[in-house]
Design a protein around this motif. Sequence first.
Motif, PDB file in Angstrom:
ATOM      1  N   VAL A  37       0.847  -1.204   0.000  1.00 12.94           N
ATOM      2  CA  VAL A  37       0.000   0.000   0.000  1.00 12.94           C
ATOM      3  C   VAL A  37       0.877   1.247   0.000  1.00 12.94           C
ATOM      4  O   VAL A  37       0.676   2.167  -0.810  1.00 12.94           O
ATOM      5  N   ASN A  38       1.873   1.280   0.885  1.00 13.96           N
ATOM      6  CA  ASN A  38       2.758   2.451   0.936  1.00 13.96           C
ATOM      7  C   ASN A  38       3.510   2.633  -0.379  1.00 13.96           C
ATOM      8  O   ASN A  38       3.683   3.756  -0.854  1.00 13.96           O
ATOM      9  N   ALA A  39       3.956   1.495  -0.964  1.00 16.91           N
ATOM     10  CA  ALA A  39       4.684   1.589  -2.236  1.00 16.91           C
ATOM     11  C   ALA A  39       3.786   2.197  -3.317  1.00 16.91           C
ATOM     12  O   ALA A  39       4.242   2.966  -4.163  1.00 16.91           O
ATOM     13  N   ILE A  67       8.992   8.053  13.076  1.00 21.59           N
ATOM     14  CA  ILE A  67       8.078   8.065  14.235  1.00 21.59           C
ATOM     15  C   ILE A  67       6.740   7.416  13.848  1.00 21.59           C
ATOM     16  O   ILE A  67       6.145   7.787  12.833  1.00 21.59           O
ATOM     17  N   GLY A  68       6.270   6.468  14.675  1.00 21.69           N
ATOM     18  CA  GLY A  68       5.020   5.756  14.355  1.00 21.69           C
ATOM     19  C   GLY A  68       5.236   4.869  13.155  1.00 21.69           C
ATOM     20  O   GLY A  68       4.443   4.870  12.213  1.00 21.69           O
ATOM     21  N   CYS A  69       6.307   4.061  13.219  1.00 20.54           N
ATOM     22  CA  CYS A  69       6.779   3.337  12.012  1.00 20.54           C
ATOM     23  C   CYS A  69       5.909   2.137  11.657  1.00 20.54           C
ATOM     24  O   CYS A  69       6.080   1.552  10.586  1.00 20.54           O
ATOM     25  N   GLY A  70       4.964   1.732  12.534  1.00 16.20           N
ATOM     26  CA  GLY A  70       4.085   0.602  12.213  1.00 16.20           C
ATOM     27  C   GLY A  70       4.889  -0.651  11.916  1.00 16.20           C
ATOM     28  O   GLY A  70       5.759  -1.050  12.688  1.00 16.20           O
ATOM     29  N   ILE A  94      10.375   3.958  15.569  1.00 16.84           N
ATOM     30  CA  ILE A  94       9.727   3.834  16.884  1.00 16.84           C
ATOM     31  C   ILE A  94       8.215   3.775  16.719  1.00 16.84           C
ATOM     32  O   ILE A  94       7.635   4.419  15.826  1.00 16.84           O
ATOM     33  N   ASP A  95       7.595   2.994  17.586  1.00 14.48           N
ATOM     34  CA  ASP A  95       6.128   2.924  17.621  1.00 14.48           C
ATOM     35  C   ASP A  95       5.732   2.531  19.045  1.00 14.48           C
ATOM     36  O   ASP A  95       6.339   1.635  19.622  1.00 14.48           O
ATOM     37  N   PRO A  96       4.729   3.211  19.623  1.00 17.39           N
ATOM     38  CA  PRO A  96       4.342   2.891  20.998  1.00 17.39           C
ATOM     39  C   PRO A  96       3.498   1.624  21.107  1.00 17.39           C
ATOM     40  O   PRO A  96       3.340   1.085  22.197  1.00 17.39           O
ATOM     41  N   ASP A  97       2.953   1.147  19.988  1.00 16.71           N
ATOM     42  CA  ASP A  97       2.057  -0.012  20.017  1.00 16.71           C
ATOM     43  C   ASP A  97       2.881  -1.299  20.057  1.00 16.71           C
ATOM     44  O   ASP A  97       3.626  -1.584  19.111  1.00 16.71           O
ATOM     45  N   SER A 135       7.778  10.842   9.363  1.00 17.98           N
ATOM     46  CA  SER A 135       6.679   9.951   9.731  1.00 17.98           C
ATOM     47  C   SER A 135       5.839   9.739   8.483  1.00 17.98           C
ATOM     48  O   SER A 135       5.883  10.544   7.543  1.00 17.98           O
ATOM     49  N   ASN A 136       5.092   8.645   8.489  1.00 23.43           N
ATOM     50  CA  ASN A 136       4.177   8.351   7.387  1.00 23.43           C
ATOM     51  C   ASN A 136       2.814   7.974   7.962  1.00 23.43           C
ATOM     52  O   ASN A 136       2.723   7.091   8.812  1.00 23.43           O
ATOM     53  N   HIS A 137       1.784   8.671   7.508  1.00 22.89           N
ATOM     54  CA  HIS A 137       0.401   8.372   7.922  1.00 22.89           C
ATOM     55  C   HIS A 137       0.219   8.464   9.433  1.00 22.89           C
ATOM     56  O   HIS A 137      -0.546   7.706  10.014  1.00 22.89           O
TER      57      HIS A 137
END
Length: 237
Positions: A37-39, A67-70, A94-97, A135-137
């Motif tokens: 999807v990102n591609a 940041i929020g790299c999923g 990094i991602d907090p999840d 960051s992305n999305h």
Amino acid sequence: MILPSLVARDEQARERMDDPRCDPRRLARTYASFRPVNAAVAGWRRAYRRHLRPHLRAEGATTLLDIGCGGGDVARALARWARRDGYDLRVTGIDPDPRAHDWARRRTPVAGVQFHRKLSSELVAAGERFDLVISNHLLHHLNEEQRDGLLEDSARLARRAVVHSDIRRGRLAYALFSVATWPLFPGTFIREDGLTSIRRSFTAPELRARIPSGWTVSTPGRFRLLLLHDALARARR
Ligand SMILES: C[S@@+](CC[C@H](N)C(=O)[O-])C[C@H]1O[C@@H](n2cnc3c(N)ncnc32)[C@H](O)[C@@H]1O
């Protein structure tokens, strides 16, 4: 397909993958689908050439924070592209999840890429710095307070430049994403969460009205927004 008006952001809409009780198998398939999807939609190849590659050091390593790299696919792609271009780019995602962090860490390792379960505020508190921050999305995901915190943190963390990339809300984007993903990505949250993300995302004027000085919004193509901060320019002032 019911096309919502999209005149205003739908800040109440929630993505299924953010629910801590969502089906873990569906979530894992969703992380796996972020890469194609990102591609297809995120435009990072172009953003890398225009906004990141000019900052890469010919001698020695350049550092980048995602940041929020999923699932970590953008982090891995950037490291690969830089290596192919002859640069040593060290990427921290990094991602907090914990679910995203676990998934990202279990992929085949890519040289120079590491993942941590952290928030940007923790890196600021630890006095960390990176040459580049991206960051992305992520922008559309956050409430106003979190967004302000993200911009403050990323401006502090970056020595050279910040690039936050996101979807640009619009009816055509919504209709095309809805049709294109209809038969694809079964057993994932991609279609539902993608449409929710478009409803939550900004138009360029909306984002411009919400950013502090030192940031600019650019619109590469019809469907994307880039929120840019030039840390070098700020340091020269
Ligand atoms: C839609 S996903 C995008 C993941 C990845 N960047 C990509 O484009 O494939 C948004 C990610 O942001 C993370 N996230 C949510 N709130 C965050 C915050 N306050 N700081 C950092 N990451 C956050 C979520 O855990 C999730 O993995």
